[in-house]
Design a protein around this motif. Structure first.
Motif, short mmCIF file in Angstrom:
data_model
loop_
_atom_site.label_atom_id
_atom_site.label_comp_id
_atom_site.label_asym_id
_atom_site.label_seq_id
_atom_site.Cartn_x
_atom_site.Cartn_y
_atom_site.Cartn_z
N UNK A 114 0.84 -1.19 0.00
CA UNK A 114 0.00 0.00 0.00
C UNK A 114 0.88 1.24 0.00
N UNK A 115 0.59 2.15 -0.95
CA UNK A 115 1.30 3.43 -0.99
C UNK A 115 0.28 4.53 -1.08
N UNK A 116 0.37 5.52 -0.19
CA UNK A 116 -0.55 6.65 -0.20
C UNK A 116 0.20 7.90 0.23
N UNK A 117 -0.06 9.03 -0.45
CA UNK A 117 0.67 10.27 -0.16
C UNK A 117 -0.13 11.47 -0.66
N UNK A 118 0.08 12.61 0.00
CA UNK A 118 -0.47 13.86 -0.52
C UNK A 118 0.57 14.61 -1.34
N UNK A 119 1.76 13.99 -1.52
CA UNK A 119 2.82 14.59 -2.33
C UNK A 119 3.59 15.68 -1.64
N UNK A 120 3.24 15.96 -0.37
CA UNK A 120 3.89 17.07 0.31
C UNK A 120 4.37 16.70 1.72
N UNK A 121 3.42 16.49 2.61
CA UNK A 121 3.83 16.36 4.02
C UNK A 121 3.33 15.09 4.71
N UNK A 122 2.55 14.26 4.02
CA UNK A 122 2.01 13.06 4.66
C UNK A 122 2.05 11.89 3.67
N UNK A 123 2.54 10.75 4.14
CA UNK A 123 2.59 9.57 3.29
C UNK A 123 2.71 8.32 4.14
N UNK A 124 2.41 7.18 3.51
CA UNK A 124 2.66 5.88 4.12
C UNK A 124 2.93 4.88 3.02
N UNK A 125 4.02 4.14 3.14
CA UNK A 125 4.34 3.05 2.23
C UNK A 125 4.47 1.78 3.08
N UNK A 126 3.55 0.84 2.88
CA UNK A 126 3.46 -0.30 3.80
C UNK A 126 3.39 -1.63 3.04
N UNK A 127 4.11 -2.60 3.56
CA UNK A 127 4.05 -3.98 3.08
C UNK A 127 3.48 -4.84 4.19
N UNK A 128 2.49 -5.65 3.85
CA UNK A 128 1.89 -6.57 4.81
C UNK A 128 1.88 -7.97 4.20
N UNK A 129 2.35 -8.95 4.93
CA UNK A 129 2.36 -10.32 4.44
C UNK A 129 1.77 -11.25 5.49
N UNK A 130 0.74 -11.98 5.09
CA UNK A 130 0.09 -12.97 5.95
C UNK A 130 0.49 -14.36 5.48
N UNK A 131 1.03 -15.14 6.38
CA UNK A 131 1.44 -16.50 6.05
C UNK A 131 0.24 -17.44 6.14
N UNK A 132 0.26 -18.49 5.36
CA UNK A 132 -0.72 -19.54 5.49
C UNK A 132 -0.42 -20.41 6.71
N UNK A 133 -1.29 -21.35 7.03
CA UNK A 133 -1.16 -22.11 8.28
C UNK A 133 -0.22 -23.31 8.22
N UNK A 134 0.50 -23.49 7.12
CA UNK A 134 1.37 -24.66 7.02
C UNK A 134 2.60 -24.55 7.91
N UNK A 135 3.03 -23.32 8.21
CA UNK A 135 4.15 -23.10 9.12
C UNK A 135 3.75 -22.07 10.17
N UNK A 136 4.63 -21.88 11.14
CA UNK A 136 4.38 -20.86 12.16
C UNK A 136 5.29 -19.65 12.00
N UNK A 137 5.77 -19.41 10.77
CA UNK A 137 6.55 -18.19 10.51
C UNK A 137 5.68 -16.98 10.85
N UNK A 138 6.22 -16.01 11.58
CA UNK A 138 5.42 -14.83 11.93
C UNK A 138 4.92 -14.09 10.69
N UNK A 139 3.73 -13.52 10.79
CA UNK A 139 3.27 -12.59 9.77
C UNK A 139 4.19 -11.36 9.80
#
Length: 324
Positions: A114-139
């Motif tokens: 997800x990338x969102x910005x007003x082009x000036x003073x506020x923004x957020x660039x975020x990566x989120x990854x959800x693992x499936x239940x086959x392992x217990x690797x942290x999200x």
């Protein structure tokens, strides 16, 4: 394949800054050297405006997302486009969402950028990854952005079982277990300390706590969501300059590399643990979606809930993997 740390040098050409800043991320529940906001900064820092910093962070996060998708052989998903958020405008903000998954043994139920910005003073660039239940690797979640004249950095490896991390004492120790639940949580912490939150990971965390110019953020998840965070949660404010941008980008890149390694090396769970992991994750995703919807609404306006839904993906199907 070049590392993201090397690739980040490209990002800084966007702002014309020569950097020497190296930083990682900041956790919550292991004691570390005291965070010193006034720690002297050894690299020459070039002050930036919010737009330049946002552009650099966006590029760095895009590189990380590409590496995750390529390394783990993820498949691009059309869901953000289907709900109208692949490219969007919300008031003074504009942004994009890219989404992926990988059913089967690759075990990525949903991954979004997800990338969102007003082009000036506020923004957020975020990566989120959800693992499936086959392992217990942290999200995994890694977010960097601009607000209120500074940089925001948030990173978390979210544990897949109840380890009671929220019960930690100020010195990082835990109370002696005196109930069945407490003994079970202690056992989970020991297991995760061997597999994920190792001494090397803790040392990484401690170095990040002393990132030059960093201070703890005053913002955080609500209580019902905060208990789902891992012991290496990062929640920092950094200066709005070239060294701060370098620090935030290095933090996210190194965190992603660590998570990718876990994804590639962690053995599958037995059937019983797959079932319990699925049950916990279903509840976790619902709680964290609610918290994210509230946060995005507060930051970016009335459409924040729809934005959170687009970024989360089709929750029930996505968690199983191979969602449409």
């Amino acid at each position: 394949q070049p590392s993201l740390a090397m690739a980040f040098a490209i990002t800084l050409t966007l702002i014309g800054a020569a950097t020497g800043g190296l930083a990682l991320s900041m956790p919550a529940r292991f004691p570390a050297q005291t965070l010193r906001a006034s720690h002297p900064r050894t690299a020459q820092a070039l002050m930036l405006d919010g737009g330049a910093a946002a552009a650099a962070l966006k590029e760095a996060q895009a590189q990380i997302l590409t590496k995750i998708a390529v390394t783990l052989d993820l498949e691009s998903k059309a869901y953000p486009q289907e709900v109208g958020f692949d490219s969007f405008t919300m008031g003074s903000f504009s942004g994009t969402i890219k989404a992926f998954d990988a059913p089967g043994k690759t075990n990525v139920a949903w991954c979004s950028g997800l990338e969102i910005s007003d082009g000036q003073s506020r923004s957020m660039s975020r990566i989120t990854a959800w693992c499936g239940p086959l392992t217990d690797v942290p999200h995994f979640v890694a977010s960097a952005g601009v607000s209120n004249g500074g940089l925001d950095l948030y990173i978390d490896f979210r544990p897949r079982a109840d380890a009671g991390y929220e019960k930690a004492n100020p010195d990082g120790t835990y109370p002696e277990p005196d109930t069945r639940e407490a003994f079970m949580q202690s056992g989970v912490r020991m297991e995760f300390a061997e597999k994920f939150f190792t001494p090397d990971a803790v040392a990484w965390f401690q170095s990040v706590c002393n990132t030059p110019g960093a201070s703890p953020s005053n913002e955080g998840l609500p209580a019902e969501a905060a208990v789902l965070q891992g012991p290496l949660t990062v929640n920092l404010r950094l200066p709005l300059d070239s060294v701060g941008v370098s620090a935030a980008s290095e933090a996210c890149a190194n965190a992603a590399d660590r998570w990718i390694q876990w994804m590639q090396t962690t053995e599958e769970l037995n059937r019983l643990k797959v079932t319990s992991t699925y049950a916990r994750d279903t509840k976790m995703r619902a709680v964290l979606f609610s918290a994210d919807a509230d946060e995005l609404t507060a930051k970016f306006g009335a459409e924040g809930r729809e934005l959170a839904a687009a970024d989360a993906g089709p929750l029930d199907e996505a968690y199983v993997g191979g969602a449409s």
